[in-house]
Design an enzyme around this catalytic site. Structure first.
Site, PDB file in Angstrom:
ATOM      1  N   ASP A  94      -1.157  27.424  -9.148  1.00  0.00           N
ATOM      2  CA  ASP A  94      -2.126  28.250  -8.427  1.00  0.00           C
ATOM      3  C   ASP A  94      -1.797  28.348  -6.936  1.00  0.00           C
ATOM      4  OD1 ASP A  94      -3.415  28.300 -10.850  1.00  0.00           O
ATOM      5  OD2 ASP A  94      -5.312  27.483 -10.115  1.00  0.00           O
ATOM      6  N   ASP A  95      -2.393  29.341  -6.302  1.00  0.00           N
ATOM      7  CA  ASP A  95      -2.480  29.511  -4.836  1.00  0.00           C
ATOM      8  C   ASP A  95      -1.190  30.007  -4.183  1.00  0.00           C
ATOM      9  OD1 ASP A  95      -4.862  28.282  -5.447  1.00  0.00           O
ATOM     10  OD2 ASP A  95      -4.773  26.809  -3.825  1.00  0.00           O
ATOM     11  N   HIS A 108      -8.380  33.230  -1.033  1.00  0.00           N
ATOM     12  CA  HIS A 108      -8.867  32.103  -1.830  1.00  0.00           C
ATOM     13  C   HIS A 108     -10.357  31.877  -1.578  1.00  0.00           C
ATOM     14  CE1 HIS A 108      -8.780  28.100  -3.774  1.00  0.00           C
ATOM     15  NE2 HIS A 108      -7.823  28.670  -4.471  1.00  0.00           N
ATOM     16  N   HIS A 168      -0.318  23.122  -8.238  1.00  0.00           N
ATOM     17  CA  HIS A 168      -0.342  24.073  -7.121  1.00  0.00           C
ATOM     18  C   HIS A 168       1.054  24.177  -6.514  1.00  0.00           C
ATOM     19  CE1 HIS A 168      -4.589  23.040  -7.521  1.00  0.00           C
ATOM     20  NE2 HIS A 168      -4.831  24.219  -6.981  1.00  0.00           N
TER      21      HIS A 168
END
Ligand SMILES: [Zn+2]
Length: 249
Positions: free
Chosen positions: A50-51, A105, A195
């Site tokens: 993610d991210d 986000h 992440h």
């Protein structure tokens, strides 16, 4: 919530009532459920990041995945993708899957439904243009989801994907400790969360943790356990999707 209801059911309801209830609840979950694991037994674990993309960590993760012959799903942010379009194209070129994590986000649960719709639609279109792929999977930032945001995502052709084991790679632990959090519990059919990027709350301290090293240790651990890392879509295409009612603000 649904887990609690089902626990109540086990405690208080006779078996035939439980069966009738299950017959009603399961089709509902199939409609509003978020993908959390494979439905049938498999030695595949879906690896998710993610991210990102992140200028440093994503290329390192791509190298590790290539060396291990593994694939993964990257839930990316469109504002990162617009800054690092070549890394997005590298992810696709190396056989991995791109999903949508959002534009920025933010917790979608704080916005009006019209704002959620426009943010997701714009971010999805931007990532489709950059990646040259059709985006069908969505992971909400922080896992924050209401029935309204779920339905909006669905109406945009996005299936929500949540997660099982996670490395807590946003904390300042050692790579060994972070990898052990996943390797200690992971089973085939689960969706593991990592992440490559790392979006933190304003007051959070950025950890010095080497997130790529965590991935290297996890891939080694999978190999030792006879597990194969693949994309979410590859796993659920082969083994079906187990869905859960996942709603939290
Ligand atoms: Zn995130």
């Amino acid at each position: 919530m649904l887990a609690k209801i089902s626990q109540l059911g086990r405690d208080f309801l006779p078996a035939d009532t439980r069966r009738r209830l299950k017959a009603v609840v399961d089709p509902l979950l199939a409609t509003v459920g978020s993908v959390q694991a494979a439905k049938t037994a498999t030695s595949v674990v879906a690896l998710t990041f993610d991210d990102g993309p992140d200028a440093t960590v994503t290329p390192q993760v791509l190298d590790l995945l290539r060396q291990a012959g593994a694939r993964a799903t990257f839930f990316i942010l469109s504002d990162h993708a617009e800054r690092l379009p070549q890394i997005v194209r590298d992810i696709v070129a190396q056989g991995h899957e791109i999903g949508l994590h959002g534009d920025r986000h933010d917790r979608l649960t704080q916005f009006s439904t019209s704002e959620v719709r426009s943010r997701l639609a714009v971010a999805k279109a931007a990532i489709e243009t950059i990646s040259g792929t059709r985006i069908t999977l969505f992971r909400p930032p922080y896992g924050a989801q209401t029935l309204a945001t779920y339905i909006i995502a669905k109406s945009l052709g996005l299936q929500t994907v949540v997660w099982g084991p996670y490395a807590e790679d946003w904390l300042d632990s050692s790579p060994e400790a972070a990898a052990a959090k996943v390797l200690g519990v992971v089973r085939g059919g689960e969706i593991a969360l990592f992440h490559d990027g790392l979006e933190l709350d304003d007051d959070a301290v950025r950890p010095a943790l080497d997130r790529a090293r965590v991935v290297e240790l996890v891939l080694d651990g999978f190999k030792a356990r006879g597990l194969t890392a693949d994309t979410v879509s590859a796993m659920i295409d082969a083994s079906g999707a187990r869905k859960t009612g996942w709603f939290r603000t």
